[in-house]
Design an enzyme around this catalytic site. Structure first.
Site, mmCIF file in Angstrom:
data_model
loop_
_atom_site.group_PDB
_atom_site.id
_atom_site.type_symbol
_atom_site.label_atom_id
_atom_site.label_comp_id
_atom_site.label_asym_id
_atom_site.label_seq_id
_atom_site.Cartn_x
_atom_site.Cartn_y
_atom_site.Cartn_z
ATOM 1 N N GLY A 31 40.501 50.693 42.165
ATOM 2 C CA GLY A 31 40.843 49.617 43.079
ATOM 3 C C GLY A 31 40.963 50.097 44.512
ATOM 4 O O GLY A 31 40.716 51.253 44.842
ATOM 5 N N CYS A 32 41.389 49.176 45.364
ATOM 6 C CA CYS A 32 41.390 49.423 46.810
ATOM 7 C C CYS A 32 42.505 50.374 47.244
ATOM 8 O O CYS A 32 42.264 51.330 47.977
ATOM 9 C CB CYS A 32 41.493 48.100 47.549
ATOM 10 N N TYR A 33 43.743 50.107 46.815
ATOM 11 C CA TYR A 33 44.846 50.979 47.209
ATOM 12 C C TYR A 33 44.626 52.396 46.688
ATOM 13 O O TYR A 33 44.884 53.383 47.387
ATOM 14 C CB TYR A 33 46.167 50.454 46.656
ATOM 15 N N THR A 54 41.753 54.296 48.568
ATOM 16 C CA THR A 54 42.201 54.710 49.902
ATOM 17 C C THR A 54 43.149 55.891 49.828
ATOM 18 O O THR A 54 43.006 56.881 50.559
ATOM 19 C CB THR A 54 42.896 53.540 50.622
#
Length: 373
Positions: A149-151, A154
């Site tokens: 996912g995104c979190y 990153t």
């Protein structure tokens, strides 16, 4: 042509998959799956696809889809894929799952943080964590990809070189991350209404956010890899203050603090990470570590000294920007990373995984520069 099917094509990540795959010269979309809009024209759901997509939304019959598609993308809620996945599906098609169903290797950890029973534990071990820059070789031969996912993308990419090189005290990691509202999905929720979000910023999931164990597990693998490089084994090793054995199912989990925040913008994630350096490292020392792992990565941009990432410079793209500042006097470091949460943080990374799976150039269909303004 690669025949692709999308389950959950009418969510934000699913729609982004449609947009990206329509621009991919080697892909034909054969299935626009949607639980909520069966038999409705896709362009009625997303007006931006008018006169571009003529297809109607189909149901979520994975067994039938697997007979028509070479690759299936599941942009669905947690628990869906684990509830329907079977050997026949994986024998017929590659599956790239954008949910968290197969990201964690410890079933107990998954059920604790997601509050649901895992219904397909037999596939957890073979699932490959699809963070392309770190697991490229394993992805090539996989049947099942757990798309990060995104979190998590990153945070992991921001910290990976430092953890992998043991340049920070891993017990000191604090991640402060901020996301646009598209990260919360498209379904109607009072907390995500315009008047609730605009002109405000709020933390949520403080000490309880379910991406915490995923970040901790993946960074733990990076930390452990250094022991393997040095000793040929990680039979007994330490992470921070903990001595852990290979047989411990949580032997790769770091202890860290992760706090997400919701900010009033459509797209983007910015993670600011803090840690203590493990020695008296300079800016040049740290830069060498980032260059070691990322200098040949098309989608990872280590910015020039003094230039910090901004979400506006990655919006609409599959790029990840990162940079850092070193406090040499106090032996501390601040690392900042930014990406578009529905591209590199979801759909773009899924397409990147597909390219690797099918032996295509990794950036095929993903070379678009960020959009601005």
């Amino acid at each position: 042509m690669i025949r692709a099917g999308i389950i959950g094509s009418t969510g934000y990540a699913g729609q982004e998959l449609v947009r990206l795959l329509l621009m991919h010269k080697d892909v034909e979309i054969v299935w626009y799956g949607s639980h909520s809009y069966v038999d409705k024209s896709y362009s009625e759901v997303y007006g931006n696809m008018f006169n571009i997509v003529d297809a109607k939304c189909l149901d979520d019959n994975l067994d039938e889809l697997s007979k028509k598609a070479d690759v299936i993308f599941t942009a669905t809620p947690q628990g869906y894929l684990a509830g329907v996945l079977n050997e026949d599906i994986l024998s017929n098609s590659k599956v790239i799952d954008l949910s968290a169903d197969f990201r964690l290797k410890n079933i107990d950890t998954y059920e604790k943080w997601y509050k649901i029973e895992h219904k397909a534990p037999q596939f957890i071990e073979e699932a490959v964590y699809g963070l392309c820059e770190l697991n490229r070789e394993s992805i090539k031969s996989a049947r099942l990809i757990a798309n990060p996912g995104c979190y998590t993308t990153t945070s992991i990419l921001s910290l990976y070189p430092l953890v992998r090189e043991h340049m920070i005290d891993v017990d000191s990691i604090i991640i402060d991350a901020k996301s646009g509202t598209s990260g919360a999905g498209r379904s109607a929720k009072v907390a995500n209404l315009y008047c609730e979000v605009n002109e405000s910023i709020k933390p949520y999931g403080v000490l309880t956010h379910r991406h915490t164990p995923e970040i901790a597990e993946q960074l733990g693998y990076a930390y452990k890899a250094a022991f393997i490089d040095a000793n040929g084994t990680a039979e007994l090793f330490t992470i921070g203050q903990k001595e852990l054995s290979e047989g411990n199912p949580d032997s790769s989990a770091l202890s860290l603090v992760f706090t997400p925040h919701l900010v009033p913008m459509n797209r983007g994630i910015l993670a600011t990470c803090y840690a203590r350096l493990s020695d008296s490292f300079t800016y040049d020392d740290v830069r060498k570590a980032y260059d070691k792992y990322y200098k040949d990565e098309f989608f990872v941009r280590v910015l020039n000294k003094g230039v910090m990432p901004e979400t506006r410079w990655v919006e609409g793209s599959n790029y990840f920007d990162v940079n850092f500042a070193v406090d040499e006097e106090n032996e501390r470091i601040v690392i900042c990373g930014a990406l578009d949460n529905v591209v590199k943080g979801a759909a773009g990374q899924a397409v990147q995984n597909m390219n690797i799976l099918f032996g295509l150039p990794e950036n095929e269909g993903l070379k678009m520069p960020p959009v601005f303004p």
